[in-house]
Scaffold this active site. Sequence first.
Site, PDB file in Angstrom:
ATOM      1  N   ARG A  53       0.858  -1.181   0.000  1.00 25.18           N
ATOM      2  CA  ARG A  53       0.000   0.000   0.000  1.00 25.18           C
ATOM      3  C   ARG A  53       0.892   1.228   0.000  1.00 25.18           C
ATOM      4  NH1 ARG A  53       2.517   1.803   3.645  1.00 25.18           N
ATOM      5  NH2 ARG A  53       1.037   3.504   3.775  1.00 25.18           N
ATOM      6  N   GLY A  54       0.285   2.378  -0.181  1.00 18.97           N
ATOM      7  CA  GLY A  54       1.031   3.612  -0.399  1.00 18.97           C
ATOM      8  C   GLY A  54       1.049   3.911  -1.880  1.00 18.97           C
ATOM      9  N   ALA A  55       0.677   5.136  -2.242  1.00 20.21           N
ATOM     10  CA  ALA A  55       0.451   5.467  -3.657  1.00 20.21           C
ATOM     11  C   ALA A  55       1.631   5.133  -4.567  1.00 20.21           C
ATOM     12  CB  ALA A  55       0.051   6.942  -3.779  1.00 20.21           C
ATOM     13  N   ARG A 101      -7.682  -0.342  -6.520  1.00 20.42           N
ATOM     14  CA  ARG A 101      -7.814   0.764  -5.573  1.00 20.42           C
ATOM     15  C   ARG A 101      -8.189   2.008  -6.373  1.00 20.42           C
ATOM     16  NH1 ARG A 101      -4.722   0.302  -0.810  1.00 20.42           N
ATOM     17  NH2 ARG A 101      -6.129   1.925  -0.036  1.00 20.42           N
ATOM     18  N   GLN A 208      -1.556   2.170  10.174  1.00 19.38           N
ATOM     19  CA  GLN A 208      -0.306   2.288   9.408  1.00 19.38           C
ATOM     20  C   GLN A 208       0.763   3.054  10.178  1.00 19.38           C
ATOM     21  OE1 GLN A 208      -3.405   2.955   8.223  1.00 19.38           O
ATOM     22  NE2 GLN A 208      -3.533   2.664   6.001  1.00 19.38           N
ATOM     23  N   ASP A 249      -2.251  10.764  -1.664  1.00 20.21           N
ATOM     24  CA  ASP A 249      -2.624   9.755  -2.656  1.00 20.21           C
ATOM     25  C   ASP A 249      -3.076  10.395  -3.964  1.00 20.21           C
ATOM     26  OD1 ASP A 249      -2.904   6.732  -1.443  1.00 20.21           O
ATOM     27  OD2 ASP A 249      -3.006   8.278   0.100  1.00 20.21           O
ATOM     28  N   ASN A 259      -5.723  12.282   1.039  1.00 19.01           N
ATOM     29  CA  ASN A 259      -4.760  11.444   1.753  1.00 19.01           C
ATOM     30  C   ASN A 259      -5.506  10.614   2.785  1.00 19.01           C
ATOM     31  OD1 ASN A 259      -1.966  10.678   2.152  1.00 19.01           O
ATOM     32  ND2 ASN A 259      -2.040  11.747   4.109  1.00 19.01           N
ATOM     33  N   LYS A 260      -4.773   9.799   3.515  1.00 15.51           N
ATOM     34  CA  LYS A 260      -5.364   8.882   4.485  1.00 15.51           C
ATOM     35  C   LYS A 260      -6.326   9.605   5.418  1.00 15.51           C
ATOM     36  CE  LYS A 260      -4.708   5.416   4.388  1.00 15.51           C
ATOM     37  NZ  LYS A 260      -5.481   4.433   3.602  1.00 15.51           N
TER      38      LYS A 260
END
Length: 360
Positions: A53-55, A101, A208, A249, A259-260
């Site tokens: 995960r993570g863009a 995603r 995370q 993201d 973002n998150k």
Amino acid sequence: MISGFRAMEWAGSSDGRPLLRLIDQRKLPARVEYVECRTSSEVAEAIRNMVVRGAPAIGAAAAFGLVLGAMEAAAEAGTGGSLEAIREGFEARCRTMAGTRPTAVNLFWAIERMRSRFEALLPLGAQAMVDGLESEARAIADEDVSVNRRIGEIGAAVVRDGDGILTHCNTGSLATVGYGTALGVIRAAREQGKQIRVYASETRPFLQGARLTAWELLQDGIPVTLITDSMAADAMKRGLVQIVVVGADRIAANGDVVNKIGTYAAAVLARVHRIPFYVAAPLSTIDLKVARGADVPIEERPASEVTHIFGVPVAPEGVEVLNPAFDVTPAELVTGIITERGIARPPYHLSLPALFRDGP
């Protein structure tokens, strides 16, 4: 890179075929385990299920997954198979990868880059096409590391010696191919000898910050204090935090930052406490085709991520759950956006396009 670990590795298997090896981020920090993806569908599942995960990391993983997809499409077409059959097989795998995603634009950026390369190489034959796509995927991965180091170098200038830095979610070597975006800024500041302390918010519900960011920083010997998401305001009020640095993201043309979930709250708190709020992201995260953050599709994650922790229920059965994976931080709350080509500042509708004037 994290000291002693590679979160993503393109390698060969015992039968000589390539595979993508990923740290299973769902198991950290309790265990360091790897998932080996030998097919494009396995890479897609790894992205969908948050093994990776993570863009930026999602984009690179998808690129390697499409190398496997191109090999599969060529094999399905068989010796002497038509180019159109190979194209159809490859396109099907691009669609599958794109469906994993919906929010992180780096995924779609990488898919389009691989698709463009595929079209240019296909007339040269199946083997030349596969070889060329592998080179392109490697380039995407290598560029990510160099871009992150440049972001860190530029961003470290806004960090002062002695600063307490609040960060949210995970933006380091686990969220990228290596070094990191917001954590890249932190790593670079540390490498410059600045005495800093990181305050990592736990980042509910997937944790995370608690599981990944705290683990990364401890591995690299960077001072870190873990706080719950709800402690951010109190930490700012106490004077523990002098700057906030987060990742993204997707960034819209007007400077809105997706973002998150919880990033928006941190930005609001930073504004109230007069603390600068910076976003660190590569140009591939900036989506000038999207006018504002409200136009970005926000992924809704399973309710079980909120109602359970590691399979243990923490909420009554049957309760309704709202679990968006991301939120939108309005551009007016963002002090600056740190990229590999400099720091964009308001007004973002002018400064962001200017970053692309010498090419994408």
